[in-house]
Design a protein around this motif. Structure first.
Motif, mmCIF file in Angstrom:
data_model
loop_
_atom_site.group_PDB
_atom_site.id
_atom_site.type_symbol
_atom_site.label_atom_id
_atom_site.label_comp_id
_atom_site.label_asym_id
_atom_site.label_seq_id
_atom_site.Cartn_x
_atom_site.Cartn_y
_atom_site.Cartn_z
ATOM 1 N N GLY A 226 7.886 5.671 -10.443
ATOM 2 C CA GLY A 226 6.723 4.881 -9.953
ATOM 3 C C GLY A 226 5.958 5.577 -8.846
ATOM 4 N N THR A 227 4.473 5.387 -8.819
ATOM 5 C CA THR A 227 3.673 5.863 -7.846
ATOM 6 C C THR A 227 3.439 4.974 -6.911
ATOM 7 O OG1 THR A 227 1.679 5.297 -9.123
ATOM 8 C CG2 THR A 227 2.722 7.374 -9.649
ATOM 9 N N GLY A 228 3.501 3.615 -7.146
ATOM 10 C CA GLY A 228 2.984 2.483 -5.990
ATOM 11 C C GLY A 228 1.739 2.311 -5.983
ATOM 12 N N LEU A 229 0.879 2.505 -7.224
ATOM 13 C CA LEU A 229 -0.524 2.433 -7.326
ATOM 14 C C LEU A 229 -0.814 1.160 -8.250
ATOM 15 C CD1 LEU A 229 -1.739 5.870 -7.122
ATOM 16 C CD2 LEU A 229 -2.317 4.245 -5.443
ATOM 17 N N GLY A 230 0.323 1.011 -9.244
ATOM 18 C CA GLY A 230 -0.102 0.134 -10.397
ATOM 19 C C GLY A 230 -0.633 -1.459 -9.744
ATOM 20 N N LEU A 231 0.042 -2.132 -8.991
ATOM 21 C CA LEU A 231 -0.079 -3.310 -8.590
ATOM 22 C C LEU A 231 -1.388 -3.281 -7.525
ATOM 23 C CD1 LEU A 231 3.233 -4.997 -8.068
ATOM 24 C CD2 LEU A 231 1.575 -5.502 -9.779
ATOM 25 N N SER A 232 -1.548 -2.009 -6.777
ATOM 26 C CA SER A 232 -2.555 -1.889 -5.846
ATOM 27 C C SER A 232 -3.834 -1.976 -6.771
ATOM 28 C CB SER A 232 -2.428 -0.750 -5.070
ATOM 29 O OG SER A 232 -3.635 -0.732 -4.294
ATOM 30 N N LEU A 233 -3.959 -0.959 -7.900
ATOM 31 C CA LEU A 233 -5.024 -1.084 -8.787
ATOM 32 C C LEU A 233 -5.139 -2.516 -9.397
ATOM 33 C CD1 LEU A 233 -4.568 2.467 -10.030
ATOM 34 C CD2 LEU A 233 -6.330 1.776 -8.500
ATOM 35 N N ALA A 234 -4.260 -3.027 -9.821
ATOM 36 C CA ALA A 234 -4.338 -4.269 -10.474
ATOM 37 C C ALA A 234 -5.004 -5.350 -9.587
ATOM 38 C CB ALA A 234 -2.995 -4.798 -10.950
ATOM 39 N N HIS A 235 -4.909 -5.300 -8.300
ATOM 40 C CA HIS A 235 -5.165 -6.422 -7.428
ATOM 41 C C HIS A 235 -6.719 -5.975 -7.250
ATOM 42 C CE1 HIS A 235 -6.355 -7.997 -3.416
ATOM 43 N NE2 HIS A 235 -5.473 -8.779 -3.453
ATOM 44 N N ASP A 236 -7.056 -4.726 -6.919
ATOM 45 C CA ASP A 236 -8.416 -4.204 -6.853
ATOM 46 C C ASP A 236 -9.334 -4.595 -8.102
ATOM 47 O OD1 ASP A 236 -8.189 -1.449 -4.881
ATOM 48 O OD2 ASP A 236 -8.223 -3.465 -4.268
ATOM 49 N N ILE A 237 -8.754 -4.241 -9.206
ATOM 50 C CA ILE A 237 -9.498 -4.743 -10.465
ATOM 51 C C ILE A 237 -9.770 -6.302 -10.543
ATOM 52 C CG2 ILE A 237 -9.207 -5.073 -12.964
ATOM 53 C CD1 ILE A 237 -7.730 -2.384 -12.492
ATOM 54 N N ILE A 238 -8.675 -6.963 -10.251
ATOM 55 C CA ILE A 238 -8.998 -8.537 -10.364
ATOM 56 C C ILE A 238 -9.861 -9.060 -9.410
ATOM 57 C CG2 ILE A 238 -7.704 -10.727 -10.352
ATOM 58 C CD1 ILE A 238 -7.155 -9.091 -12.970
ATOM 59 N N THR A 239 -9.706 -8.779 -8.113
ATOM 60 C CA THR A 239 -10.315 -9.364 -7.053
ATOM 61 C C THR A 239 -11.850 -8.779 -6.890
ATOM 62 O OG1 THR A 239 -9.286 -8.013 -5.383
ATOM 63 C CG2 THR A 239 -8.167 -10.177 -5.946
ATOM 64 N N LYS A 240 -11.909 -7.540 -6.745
ATOM 65 C CA LYS A 240 -13.160 -7.055 -6.631
ATOM 66 C C LYS A 240 -13.953 -6.709 -7.918
ATOM 67 C CE LYS A 240 -11.026 -4.285 -2.551
ATOM 68 N NZ LYS A 240 -11.077 -3.066 -2.048
ATOM 69 N N GLY A 241 -13.284 -6.138 -9.057
ATOM 70 C CA GLY A 241 -13.949 -6.098 -10.407
ATOM 71 C C GLY A 241 -14.286 -7.196 -11.081
ATOM 72 N N HIS A 242 -13.396 -8.375 -10.823
ATOM 73 C CA HIS A 242 -13.799 -9.748 -11.745
ATOM 74 C C HIS A 242 -13.923 -10.885 -10.900
ATOM 75 C CE1 HIS A 242 -11.969 -6.770 -14.401
ATOM 76 N NE2 HIS A 242 -12.265 -7.594 -15.464
ATOM 77 N N GLY A 243 -13.860 -10.749 -9.477
ATOM 78 C CA GLY A 243 -14.087 -11.866 -8.751
ATOM 79 C C GLY A 243 -13.175 -12.767 -8.977
ATOM 80 N N GLY A 244 -11.852 -12.603 -9.310
ATOM 81 C CA GLY A 244 -10.875 -13.522 -9.445
ATOM 82 C C GLY A 244 -9.768 -13.481 -8.601
ATOM 83 N N SER A 245 -8.597 -13.800 -8.936
ATOM 84 C CA SER A 245 -7.406 -13.877 -7.827
ATOM 85 C C SER A 245 -6.160 -13.562 -8.549
ATOM 86 C CB SER A 245 -7.227 -15.188 -7.087
ATOM 87 O OG SER A 245 -6.860 -16.163 -8.081
ATOM 88 N N ILE A 246 -5.088 -12.965 -7.770
ATOM 89 C CA ILE A 246 -3.691 -12.536 -8.446
ATOM 90 C C ILE A 246 -2.905 -12.972 -7.490
ATOM 91 C CG2 ILE A 246 -4.153 -10.227 -7.459
ATOM 92 C CD1 ILE A 246 -2.049 -9.348 -9.847
ATOM 93 N N GLN A 247 -1.809 -13.823 -7.701
ATOM 94 C CA GLN A 247 -0.844 -14.243 -6.791
ATOM 95 C C GLN A 247 0.443 -13.907 -7.348
ATOM 96 O OE1 GLN A 247 -1.727 -18.540 -6.356
ATOM 97 N NE2 GLN A 247 -3.657 -18.075 -5.079
#
Length: 701
Positions: A661-682
């Motif tokens: 693992g690189t430790g980037l998967g969930l970090s990128l997922a958070h940015d895609i959902i919150t910044k790219g789509h204006g949504g939320s991830i919990q």
């Protein structure tokens, strides 16, 4: 990928500096005794011989080091060791170069010799860069520039700016490289430093050549060659001719390249500068191929490849084997062509990761600089305190001057306060100088950090499609192995025909899947670069389709550790008649695939821990919740403790073993959902019980 001219450019930087008077600023000590005077004389003679007679230069340095060791003359011994460090680095022998330079650094630090420590950092910068340690190279070069600024040494300011410009060019940071080189050239012209002007012109030629801007590169190289000729710098002229030959060949002018190359080759042999010959032979071989002379290409290419293999310059080995493979094929020597092509492919694959290494090294360097933020805060606080003390002392000085005639004894106190203020001003000036230099490093580090994080993110996202392609390729190899078993069957037999048709059908399916995943990898790169630079337009899509497809892909492409899971593990519950959701399909697919893959990984881990009574389950559901559509991913795997749950969206944080693992998967997922789509991830999780991720995306009204 490092430019094949790297070794040649490093040679030229030091050779020009030594020949034209830049490195004589290395401080030789005063003469305390006749024997030490002889050591200093040997060192001076060795430095003068570095360009005209390198072998004799090495012999003189070794004599000086041995004699200084017997006499216990540490300053002379450090000078000799530093000279040997420069000598071996120019020959691309980085091991002994690093050893001698570090020995010299230890003695110079004991003597607090700041000027020679600049020379040490300068040499270490090129050694680390030649070894591929890009972060250390940047750090050494930056330390040299900082020391030169503190000492206000114009010659070393020219050299260190040129070095940082060169390193930035090789790392692809062309804007930063231009800034350093323009500072180098401006300072050299202002101080009438002609050798420094030559350095700046050569660096600008390298910069524009790296960007394939041939006209500008030719202009700067021509000006540099003319200046080298006026200064009597024969090695500099030879280097310029090799650059001209390389540019002419790359622009499709092989005859002109051969003309430059033949003259440069004769001069190299006359000067005994054989370290340049491998690259020159490669340029000559490429030019001969352009002229359809494959036999001549072999004549030049073979010795060039052998010399490159001896020195370990991987870029030259790769390019030389490619030229020899093509020349051998044109001559019909297909066995040789195949051998050279295999060598080319091996080094091409090795070097393909160099770009990512350079950018992650830049990110590492940025993190190292970030540690200095605490130091900046301390300096700022100290500066405020000193200014406050100065204001108080100024008021005290005014009051004291009014009562000077009444209290004679107070004059002594005032004098002491005045001297304290002067010392405080000097301390403030030094701290402000350090603060400005550190802030400039941090500004540059932000750009390095962005480049490194983007590259690491692309590498992470490409892992999934590449895993699919590797697995399908393995299946195809198995099918081909079955095909070979048909050789023993009678020709035209029904069993052979039927099994052959099944194998060919499987191969066609696998090749189609490999093509699809290759196109998906390309799409990932394009999508991430587009998102990082300009953003993208959200388009309405059916989220149920995306969820079902990615769950199937995740299960079929799950890690080998998760193959113990049964087909009944995934449980899909999709609400029908969901409205379209505006989204970027490719990016949301990566988020879903990452969440599903992590869940399967956690389930497999708990299967190995829990025993036969445990029933793994992955539940994926979608539902409408007011103005949003929710996607829930719940598994009854290992779960997470609170300390891990709080950090899972941090970049580079991972609990997986090294390499998994690189430790980037969930970090990128958070940015895609919150910044790219204006949504939320919990996320909700209990260790040893479950983990549930909830994505909320706005509905297209």
């Amino acid at each position: 990928m490092v430019d094949p001219l790297l070794s040649l450019r490093i040679w030229f930087c030091i050779g020009l500096a030594l020949l034209l008077g830049l490195l004589p600023d290395i401080a030789f000590p005063a003469i305390p005794a006749p024997d030490t005077a002889h050591i200093n004389q040997l060192n001076r003679l060795a430095f003068k011989l570095r360009s005209s007679d390198p072998r004799q230069s090495r012999v003189r340095f070794e004599e000086a080091a041995a004699l200084a060791g017997r006499l216990g003359y540490e300053s002379g011994q450090a000078q000799a060791w530093l000279g040997l460090g420069f000598y071996y680095r120019k020959r691309n022998e980085y091991g002994p170069a690093l050893t001698f330079t570090q020995r010299a650094a230890g003695l110079f630090e004991q003597q607090h010799d700041s000027l020679n420590l600049i020379a040490v950092g300068y040499n270490l910068g090129y050694i680390y860069f030649g070894q591929g340690n890009y972060a250390q190279a940047l750090a050494s070069a930056q330390r040299g520039l900082n020391r030169a600024e503190v000492l206000h040494n114009h010659k070393w300011l020219v050299l260190t700016n040129a070095q940082l410009g060169f390193i930035s060019t090789e790392l692809g940071e062309y804007g930063q490289a231009l800034s350093y080189l323009e500072q180098c050239l401006a300072l050299a012209q202002r101080t009438h430093d002609q050798s420094g002007v030559a350095q700046g012109l050569r660096g600008l030629g390298d910069l524009y050549q790296a960007q394939n801007q041939w006209t500008q590169a030719h202009q700067y190289y021509s000006e540099g060659a003319a200046l080298a000729r006026r200064l009597g710098d024969r090695p500099g002229q030879v280097v310029q001719e090799i650059y001209m030959a390389d540019m002419a060949e790359r622009q499709g002018h092989p005859a002109e390249a051969l003309r430059y190359g033949r003259h440069a080759g004769a001069e190299l042999r006359r000067l005994d500068a054989v370290g340049y010959l491998p690259l020159l032979n490669l340029v000559m071989a490429r030019a001969q191929l352009h002229l359809r002379h494959p036999d001549s290409a072999l004549y030049y290419g073979r010795p060039g490849l052998e010399a490159s293999q001896a020195s370990g310059v991987k870029e030259n080995i790769r390019d030389g084997s490619a030229v020899l493979a093509e020349a051998s094929a044109r001559l019909g020597r297909f066995a040789d062509a195949y051998r050279y092509h295999r060598l080319y492919a091996a080094y091409r694959d090795t070097l393909s990761s160099r770009a990512l290494i350079r950018r992650t090294a830049a990110l590492q360097y940025g993190y190292e600089l970030a540690r200095q933020q605490a130091r900046i805060g301390q300096l700022t606080h100290t500066t405020a305190l000193v200014r406050q003390q100065n204001r108080q002392q100024q008021w005290l000085l005014v009051v004291s001057l009014v009562g000077l005639g009444l209290v004679t004894g107070l004059s002594v106190v005032l004098g002491r306060n005045y001297r304290a203020k002067q010392r405080a001003y000097e301390l403030l000036a030094r701290q402000q100088t350090e603060l400005v230099a550190t802030q400039r490093q941090l500004v540059a580090a932000e750009k390095w950090a962005f480049v490194g994080e983007l590259s690491a993110g692309i590498a992470h996202e490409l892992q999934n499609p590449l895993n699919f392609m590797n697995r399908l390729a393995a299946v195809s190899n198995s099918l081909l192995a079955q095909e070979t078993t048909l050789v023993g069957e009678p020709a035209g037999s029904p069993a052979a025909d039927e099994l052959g048709q099944e194998i060919m059908a499987g191969l066609r399916r696998n090749l189609h899947e490999i093509s699809q995943h290759g196109q998906r990898a390309s799409s990932i790169i394009s999508s991430m670069l587009s998102h990082a630079r300009t953003g993208a337009v959200l388009l309405p899509a059916n989220i149920n389709t995306l969820v079902a497809k990615q769950l199937q892909l995740a299960y079929e492409g799950r890690p080998e550790s998760a193959w113990i899971l049964a087909d009944t593990v995934p449980h899909l519950v999709l609400e029908s008649a969901l409205p379209p959701v505006p989204l970027l399909a490719a990016e949301l697919e990566r988020v879903l695939l990452n969440l599903f893959t992590n869940a399967l990984y956690a389930l497999a881990a708990r299967v190995r821990q829990a025993g036969p009574g445990y029933v793994p389950e992955l539940r994926v559901s979608t539902q409408r919740n007011g103005a949003t559509v929710e996607v829930r991913v719940r598994d009854n795997g290992t779960g997470m403790p609170p300390a891990v749950r709080e950090r899972i969206f941090d970049p580079f944080f991972t609990t997986k073993p090294l390499g998994e693992g690189t430790g980037l998967g969930l970090s990128l997922a958070h940015d895609i959902i919150t910044k790219g789509h204006g949504g939320s991830i919990q996320v909700a999780s209990e260790e040893g019980e479950f983990t549930e991720f909830t994505l909320a995306l706005k509905v297209d009204e």
